[in-house]
Write an enzyme that holds these catalytic residues in place. Structure first.
Site, PDB file in Angstrom:
ATOM      1  N   LYS A  38       0.773  37.964  61.782  1.00 56.14           N
ATOM      2  CA  LYS A  38       2.080  37.376  62.064  1.00 56.14           C
ATOM      3  C   LYS A  38       2.590  36.590  60.854  1.00 56.14           C
ATOM      4  O   LYS A  38       1.845  36.334  59.903  1.00 56.14           O
ATOM      5  CB  LYS A  38       1.983  36.451  63.282  1.00 56.14           C
ATOM      6  CG  LYS A  38       1.064  35.256  63.091  1.00 56.14           C
ATOM      7  CD  LYS A  38       0.954  34.432  64.360  1.00 56.14           C
ATOM      8  CE  LYS A  38       0.009  33.252  64.157  1.00 56.14           C
ATOM      9  NZ  LYS A  38      -0.109  32.426  65.373  1.00 56.14           N
ATOM     10  N   TYR A 264      16.357  13.840  40.083  1.00 56.82           N
ATOM     11  CA  TYR A 264      17.254  13.177  41.022  1.00 56.82           C
ATOM     12  C   TYR A 264      16.746  11.789  41.402  1.00 56.82           C
ATOM     13  O   TYR A 264      15.539  11.565  41.566  1.00 56.82           O
ATOM     14  CB  TYR A 264      17.396  14.011  42.295  1.00 56.82           C
ATOM     15  CG  TYR A 264      18.202  15.281  42.112  1.00 56.82           C
ATOM     16  CD1 TYR A 264      19.505  15.240  41.613  1.00 56.82           C
ATOM     17  CD2 TYR A 264      17.663  16.514  42.448  1.00 56.82           C
ATOM     18  CE1 TYR A 264      20.243  16.403  41.451  1.00 56.82           C
ATOM     19  CE2 TYR A 264      18.392  17.686  42.291  1.00 56.82           C
ATOM     20  CZ  TYR A 264      19.684  17.618  41.797  1.00 56.82           C
ATOM     21  OH  TYR A 264      20.399  18.771  41.644  1.00 56.82           O
TER      22      TYR A 264
END
EC number: 5.1.1.1
Length: 369
Positions: A38, A264
């Site tokens: 999965k 940032y």
């Protein structure tokens, strides 16, 4: 010459084969093996992984959702595929693509029976999930009689397996709880199948169950994370090999003086003359902000370089002061010299979240066995 030209997730099928054989060696030869593929095979490549596992001899596959199973079928996978969390709207697609649903509640069982009857199915293989303590999906013990009644009154379905899921099989402090789950599963499954004319497969062991509770293998085991190189136990991890290695390159190196800031919010301040490198990978690729501000780092030419400042969407910055490197050199984010578990732990998370979070825009490179 540097090997990497971009950010790449290498998927090593030789390591996959090693892990499969190691886990297979823990169980009896007559016990079947279900491979969980999965979430793009835990963040790698479900088609390449499934093809290799089919070649290696796996007996079953499991996916979470129907579309994952359809993708495998469309790419030539022929072994049975269990869909662990099917939804009502996909039942006809399940039958169309010969997928096998997990039926975990009375409502979903009745609905699938209705779909199977409408499509004139007979003995369509389904899987019955029992809740033994994880309290996620599955029938509780008082519901067993209802399941038996519904199954016995329709010729459309045939129980291929009965299964449950261990909640803490990697934690020895929860051994009593785990043993209780196994005992309850034995009782509940027998109550469900004792009057059937055939013997469905029984499975409760996940990867840690295979390693720690081999006597509870029943007739099949399910392994997911172990196939990809993780044993949920530092004593087991050395016997497994991570399938994925995330690599990137240095885009630019900048020399900064003391007092300069990086990124940032100016979240990293240079305390001495430094060399800062930028890499083309960021939180949009799965290297999330939790790894920034020197919590985690990468390897450049065999040397550790901390991630500095905030992780950006497409870029991270690393401190390469004192490291012999240049623009274009290869960088290993995880795999190789840095085990993915250690990288994940540095950010305060787990390997599952790290490896399944590597986004699809990162190029996958298949390394044959």
């Amino acid at each position: 010459m540097p090997e990497a030209k971009e950010t790449v997730l290498e998927i090593n099928l030789g390591n996959l084969a090693h892990n499969y054989r190691y886990l297979r060696s823990k169980i009896d030869k007559d016990v079947k093996f279900l491979s969980v593929v999965k979430a793009h095979a835990y963040g790698s490549d479900s088609v390449a992984i499934a093809k290799k596992l089919e070649e290696l001899g796996t007996d079953y596959f499991a996916v979470a959702y129907v579309e994952e199973g359809i993708r495998l079928r469309e790419n030539g996978i022929t072994k049975p595929i269990l869909v662990l969390h099917p939804q009502f709207t996909h039942f006809e697609e399940i039958i169309e693509h010969c997928l096998e649903p997990n039926l975990y509640s009375e409502k979903i069982l009745r609905s699938f029976i209705a779909t199977a009857e409408k499509l004139k199915q007979k003995n369509y293989p389904v899987h019955i999930k029992l809740n033994t303590g994880l309290n996620r999906l599955g029938f509780d013990q008082p519901e067993i009689e209802t399941v038996k009644e519904l199954i016995s009154t329709t010729p459309t379905l045939k129980i291929a397996s009965v299964f449950s899921h261990l909640a803490a099989s990697e934690d020895w402090q929860e051994r009593d709880f785990t043993v209780g789950q196994i005992d309850l599963f034995r009782k509940m499954s027998w109550e469900l199948i004792k009057d059937l004319e055939h013997e469905p497969l029984l499975h409760i062991c996940n990867t840690s169950g295979v390693i720690n509770y081999t006597k509870a293998a029943f007739s099949m085991v399910r392994t997911g994370i172990g196939l990809y190189g993780y044993g949920n136990d530092e004593t087991v991890d050395p016997y497994l090999k991570p399938v994925g290695k995330l690599k990137t390159i240095i885009s630019q190196i900048r020399k900064l003086d003391k007092g300069a800031t990086v990124g940032y919010n100016r979240s990293f301040k240079v305390e001495k003359p430094s060399r800062i490198a930028t890499l083309p990978v960021g939180h949009a690729d799965g290297i999330n902000r939790i790894y920034g501000k020197q919590k985690a780092g990468v390897f450049v030419n065999g040397e550790y370089a901390p991630i500095v400042g905030n992780v950006c969407m497409d870029i991270i910055m690393i401190d390469v002061t004192g490291i012999d490197c240049e623009e274009g050199d290869e960088v290993i984010v995880f795999g190789g010299p840095q085990h993915p578990v250690k990288f994940a732990e540095a950010g305060g998370t787990i390997s599952y979240e790290l490896i399944t979070g590597i986004q699809r825009r990162v190029t996958r490179k298949i390394i044959p066995e």
